[in-house]
Design a protein around this motif. Structure first.
Motif, mmCIF file in Angstrom:
data_model
loop_
_atom_site.group_PDB
_atom_site.id
_atom_site.type_symbol
_atom_site.label_atom_id
_atom_site.label_comp_id
_atom_site.label_asym_id
_atom_site.label_seq_id
_atom_site.Cartn_x
_atom_site.Cartn_y
_atom_site.Cartn_z
ATOM 1 N N GLY A 1 0.836 -1.203 0.000
ATOM 2 C CA GLY A 1 0.000 0.000 0.000
ATOM 3 C C GLY A 1 0.862 1.240 0.000
ATOM 4 N N GLY A 2 0.357 2.282 -0.679
ATOM 5 C CA GLY A 2 1.164 3.509 -0.799
ATOM 6 C C GLY A 2 0.404 4.744 -0.344
ATOM 7 N N GLY A 3 -0.413 4.584 0.716
ATOM 8 C CA GLY A 3 -1.174 5.729 1.229
ATOM 9 C C GLY A 3 -0.466 6.418 2.383
ATOM 10 N N LEU A 4 -1.225 7.280 3.066
ATOM 11 C CA LEU A 4 -0.676 8.050 4.193
ATOM 12 C C LEU A 4 -0.012 7.171 5.239
ATOM 13 C CD1 LEU A 4 -3.319 10.720 5.286
ATOM 14 C CD2 LEU A 4 -0.963 11.068 4.593
ATOM 15 N N LEU A 5 -0.708 6.099 5.583
ATOM 16 C CA LEU A 5 -0.220 5.218 6.646
ATOM 17 C C LEU A 5 1.098 4.555 6.246
ATOM 18 C CD1 LEU A 5 -1.430 4.638 9.341
ATOM 19 C CD2 LEU A 5 -2.470 2.576 8.413
ATOM 20 N N SER A 6 1.226 4.194 4.961
ATOM 21 C CA SER A 6 2.458 3.551 4.487
ATOM 22 C C SER A 6 3.626 4.513 4.605
ATOM 23 C CB SER A 6 2.345 3.152 3.016
ATOM 24 O OG SER A 6 1.174 2.464 2.805
ATOM 25 N N VAL A 7 3.368 5.774 4.245
ATOM 26 C CA VAL A 7 4.450 6.759 4.306
ATOM 27 C C VAL A 7 4.881 6.962 5.762
ATOM 28 C CG1 VAL A 7 5.106 9.136 3.766
ATOM 29 C CG2 VAL A 7 3.645 7.887 2.202
ATOM 30 N N GLU A 8 3.892 7.045 6.667
ATOM 31 C CA GLU A 8 4.209 7.208 8.094
ATOM 32 C C GLU A 8 4.981 5.978 8.599
ATOM 33 O OE1 GLU A 8 3.817 9.798 9.818
ATOM 34 O OE2 GLU A 8 1.984 10.883 9.342
ATOM 35 N N LEU A 9 4.537 4.799 8.170
ATOM 36 C CA LEU A 9 5.222 3.567 8.603
ATOM 37 C C LEU A 9 6.653 3.521 8.081
ATOM 38 C CD1 LEU A 9 2.558 0.742 8.158
ATOM 39 C CD2 LEU A 9 3.915 1.148 10.204
ATOM 40 N N ALA A 10 6.820 3.888 6.803
ATOM 41 C CA ALA A 10 8.153 3.878 6.194
ATOM 42 C C ALA A 10 9.086 4.802 6.965
ATOM 43 C CB ALA A 10 8.073 4.298 4.732
ATOM 44 N N LYS A 11 8.575 5.968 7.333
ATOM 45 C CA LYS A 11 9.392 6.936 8.064
ATOM 46 C C LYS A 11 9.777 6.373 9.447
ATOM 47 C CE LYS A 11 10.916 11.018 9.535
ATOM 48 N NZ LYS A 11 12.251 10.798 10.013
ATOM 49 N N ALA A 12 8.783 5.803 10.150
ATOM 50 C CA ALA A 12 9.050 5.276 11.493
ATOM 51 C C ALA A 12 10.060 4.130 11.415
ATOM 52 C CB ALA A 12 7.754 4.799 12.137
ATOM 53 N N LEU A 13 9.891 3.226 10.443
ATOM 54 C CA LEU A 13 10.804 2.089 10.336
ATOM 55 C C LEU A 13 12.212 2.555 9.979
ATOM 56 C CD1 LEU A 13 8.394 -0.415 8.555
ATOM 57 C CD2 LEU A 13 9.303 -0.647 10.865
ATOM 58 N N SER A 14 12.302 3.528 9.055
ATOM 59 C CA SER A 14 13.639 4.054 8.694
ATOM 60 C C SER A 14 14.325 4.610 9.934
ATOM 61 C CB SER A 14 13.549 5.195 7.695
ATOM 62 O OG SER A 14 12.843 4.824 6.594
ATOM 63 N N ASP A 15 13.539 5.266 10.791
ATOM 64 C CA ASP A 15 14.130 5.885 11.986
ATOM 65 C C ASP A 15 14.682 4.850 12.966
ATOM 66 O OD1 ASP A 15 13.608 8.340 11.002
ATOM 67 O OD2 ASP A 15 11.900 8.796 12.305
ATOM 68 N N ILE A 16 14.219 3.593 12.852
ATOM 69 C CA ILE A 16 14.811 2.571 13.727
ATOM 70 C C ILE A 16 15.656 1.574 12.909
ATOM 71 C CG2 ILE A 16 13.229 2.748 15.700
ATOM 72 C CD1 ILE A 16 11.670 0.369 14.531
ATOM 73 N N GLU A 17 16.234 2.140 11.828
ATOM 74 C CA GLU A 17 17.231 1.405 11.037
ATOM 75 C C GLU A 17 16.664 0.206 10.282
ATOM 76 O OE1 GLU A 17 20.338 2.789 11.071
ATOM 77 O OE2 GLU A 17 19.501 4.262 12.459
ATOM 78 N N ILE A 18 15.415 0.245 9.921
ATOM 79 C CA ILE A 18 14.846 -0.805 9.062
ATOM 80 C C ILE A 18 14.601 -0.168 7.698
ATOM 81 C CG2 ILE A 18 12.807 -2.280 8.696
ATOM 82 C CD1 ILE A 18 14.136 -3.303 11.109
ATOM 83 N N SER A 19 15.094 -0.808 6.623
ATOM 84 C CA SER A 19 14.882 -0.232 5.279
ATOM 85 C C SER A 19 13.557 -0.701 4.713
ATOM 86 C CB SER A 19 15.987 -0.681 4.326
ATOM 87 O OG SER A 19 17.201 -0.261 4.804
ATOM 88 N N PRO A 20 12.640 0.222 4.460
ATOM 89 C CA PRO A 20 11.347 -0.216 3.929
ATOM 90 C C PRO A 20 11.269 -0.189 2.404
ATOM 91 C CG PRO A 20 11.183 1.956 4.997
ATOM 92 C CD PRO A 20 12.634 1.648 4.814
ATOM 93 N N THR A 21 10.458 -1.091 1.875
ATOM 94 C CA THR A 21 10.085 -1.040 0.459
ATOM 95 C C THR A 21 8.565 -0.910 0.424
ATOM 96 O OG1 THR A 21 11.902 -2.443 -0.230
ATOM 97 C CG2 THR A 21 10.023 -2.371 -1.711
ATOM 98 N N ILE A 22 8.082 0.063 -0.331
ATOM 99 C CA ILE A 22 6.631 0.224 -0.464
ATOM 100 C C ILE A 22 6.199 -0.347 -1.811
ATOM 101 C CG2 ILE A 22 4.780 1.934 -0.777
ATOM 102 C CD1 ILE A 22 6.104 3.706 1.287
ATOM 103 N N ILE A 23 5.200 -1.234 -1.764
ATOM 104 C CA ILE A 23 4.666 -1.807 -3.009
ATOM 105 C C ILE A 23 3.261 -1.261 -3.216
ATOM 106 C CG2 ILE A 23 3.980 -3.948 -4.173
ATOM 107 C CD1 ILE A 23 6.066 -5.430 -2.577
ATOM 108 N N ASP A 24 3.017 -0.657 -4.364
ATOM 109 C CA ASP A 24 1.672 -0.121 -4.609
ATOM 110 C C ASP A 24 1.296 -0.296 -6.074
ATOM 111 O OD1 ASP A 24 -0.344 1.777 -2.945
ATOM 112 O OD2 ASP A 24 -0.462 2.187 -5.085
ATOM 113 N N ARG A 25 0.003 -0.533 -6.304
ATOM 114 C CA ARG A 25 -0.415 -0.724 -7.702
ATOM 115 C C ARG A 25 -0.495 0.594 -8.464
ATOM 116 N NH1 ARG A 25 -6.486 -2.583 -6.105
ATOM 117 N NH2 ARG A 25 -7.026 -0.674 -5.071
ATOM 118 N N SER A 26 -0.458 1.739 -7.720
ATOM 119 C CA SER A 26 -0.525 3.047 -8.369
ATOM 120 C C SER A 26 0.851 3.494 -8.854
ATOM 121 C CB SER A 26 -1.005 4.106 -7.372
ATOM 122 O OG SER A 26 -2.143 3.672 -6.726
ATOM 123 N N PRO A 27 0.868 4.509 -9.737
ATOM 124 C CA PRO A 27 2.172 4.993 -10.208
ATOM 125 C C PRO A 27 2.830 5.973 -9.248
ATOM 126 C CG PRO A 27 0.389 5.985 -11.482
ATOM 127 C CD PRO A 27 -0.258 5.049 -10.511
#
Ligand SMILES: Cc1cc2nc3c(=O)[nH]c(=O)nc-3n(C[C@H](O)[C@H](O)[C@H](O)COP(=O)(O)OP(=O)(O)OC[C@H]3O[C@@H](n4cnc5c(N)ncnc54)[C@H](O)[C@@H]3O)c2cc1C
Length: 402
Positions: A149-175
């Motif tokens: 998913g590539g919505g608001l929550l995904s972006v917030e999650l990606a940011k939080a995970l990056s901050d604790i040294e986890i590299s996120p990949t976001i997969i979304d069907r949208s461009p």
């Protein structure tokens, strides 16, 4: 009068405050299956970063007892006996009411991907979810996570995970990210500025078709414009949207709309003494409003609470409104920003150097939506103008559109 509120989220808490402000001689009970009293959901990412749950709770239990509110935590309501004017919780307790307010919210949508339920899929909705995500992140060997998913929550999650040294990949069907808040141009702009500040990989135009698990190891089948490929991960999060759980409402015999509980403009359900507000309500009868956002929950709860107190106040819808600051980028999306026939775009500013993007959307010569990225200039004014659907000439008097 005995008032029972089911749910302690944004709608339930707003109702409590409205009762405290306008009500007299009320006996208020608030029941929630959550073990914690009200907390604003946008701040629970802090728990992923290591913040203690008590630090994101808005008011401690003492606040409720000081205000004579009977707060019942950790109890799931499983039935509403409208004939007897009472509700039943799973542990066998019974709570009578004169008026009932349902604010049971929504829950994460889990896409029907074969194999998705064969192991844990982490979703972020509550403090407990945030604690589970943190624990998994700490024990994640590869230090990599995949977010569907590539919505608001995904972006917030990606940011939080990056901050604790986890590299996120976001997969979304949208461009591009944030399809609900941004137009295509704004979406691509946001991706570019986000790319500079957040260590996240994006797989756009991609759909997960199948999930296979081998212990902790997950293999996902991803389909994109080129074809189908395998993608491996260890830590899978889902942020593909929300849905309603109508079990309680349908057991009670309440009328349901297409997705959720049907209410009239007084937030009254099909039963006289039962009201509903927030994500639990079907938004279908209120065109222009958006489901699943805090402003809608707050507006509806204020109206519902006042009508429970005997006033006759109507809900006329809520102009959607989102502001967030993620990875240091300010983003605002308000009103309707979908480009459909008859919609004109004006006042475009695109400045990659400064990371600023602005676009105003007009229909029938009236302002109906605004996107601001990287700037908050004229934010309050633009909100006022959007709310009153100001004419192009009124907007031009206040804002430079060239
Ligand atoms: C992480 C996150 C970030 C968000 N960020 C934003 C944002 O920036 N802007 C925005 O506008 N929106 C945001 N949202 C959406 C927003 O939080 C919701 O729209 C809002 O919470 C809806 O409020 P509500 O009171 O209707 O439901 P909820 O807040 O979901 O509350 C529902 C309550 O009902 C209780 N409950 C449910 N079923 C039962 C039952 N059977 N028995 C007892 N209790 C029950 C739950 O425990 C909970 O207390 C975010 C959501 C999340 C998860």
């Amino acid at each position: 009068m005995q008032v029972v509120i089911i749910g302690s989220g944004h709608a339930g808490f707003t109702a409590v405050n409205t009762f405290l402000k306008h009500g007299e001689d009320l006996d208020i009970t608030m029941i929630t299956e959550d073990p914690y009293p009200f907390y604003p959901r946008p701040v629970i990412y802090k728990v992923i970063l290591g913040e203690k749950p008590e630090n994101v709770i808005r008011y401690p239990k003492k606040w409720y007892s000081d205000n004579n509110i009977n707060l019942v935590l950790n109890k799931k309501v499983f039935n509403i006996k409208s004939v007897d004017n009472c509700i039943l919780t799973e542990d066998g307790s019974k709570y009578p009411y004169d008026k009932l307010l349902i604010t049971t919210g929504s829950k994460p949508f889990i896409p029907p991907i074969p194999g998705i339920h064969d192991g844990p899929v982490y979703c972020l909705r509550s403090i407990n979810d945030a604690l589970d995500i943190r624990e998994k992140a700490i024990n994640c060997e590869t230090k990599k996570a995949t977010i569907l998913g590539g919505g608001l929550l995904s972006v917030e999650l990606a940011k939080a995970l990056s901050d604790i040294e986890i590299s996120p990949t976001i997969i979304d069907r949208s461009p591009y990210l944030l399809r609900k808040q941004l137009d295509g141009e704004g979406g691509h702009f946001f991706n570019k500025v986000l790319d500079k500040s957040l260590d996240t990989r994006f797989l756009f135009n991609s759909t997960c078709q199948k999930i296979k698990r081998n212990g902790e190891k997950i293999t996902m089948e991803i389909k994109d414009v080129i074809g189908v490929s395998e993608y491996k991960c260890e830590f899978l999060l889902n942020a593909t949207g929300i849905q309603n759980d109508n079990t309680l409402a349908s057991k009670a015999g309440l009328d349901l709309g297409k997705y959720a509980i049907n209410v009239d403009s007084y937030m009254n359900t099909s039963m006289k003494n039962i009201f509903a507000a927030g994500d639990a309500v079907d938004i279908g009868s209120f065109p222009g409003s958006k489901f699943g956002i805090i402003p809608t929950a707050i507006d509806q709860a204020r109206v519902a609470a006042q009508n429970i107190l005997g006033k006759r106040i109507q809900y006329h819808g809520t102009v959607p409104w989102t502001t967030l600051r993620v990875a240091g980028i300010n983003l605002t999306s308000m009103g309707n920003v979908i480009l459909e026939s008859g919609v004109e775009e004006k006042g475009l500013i695109v400045d990659f150097e400064k990371g600023i993007y602005r676009k105003l959307f007009f229909k029938d010569q009236k302002l109906r939506g605004v996107i601001l990225i990287g700037t908050r200039e004229n934010l309050r004014l633009l909100k006022e103008l959007t709310l009153k659907k100001a004419s192009i000439s009124d907007v031009k008097n206040e804002i430079n559109l060239t």
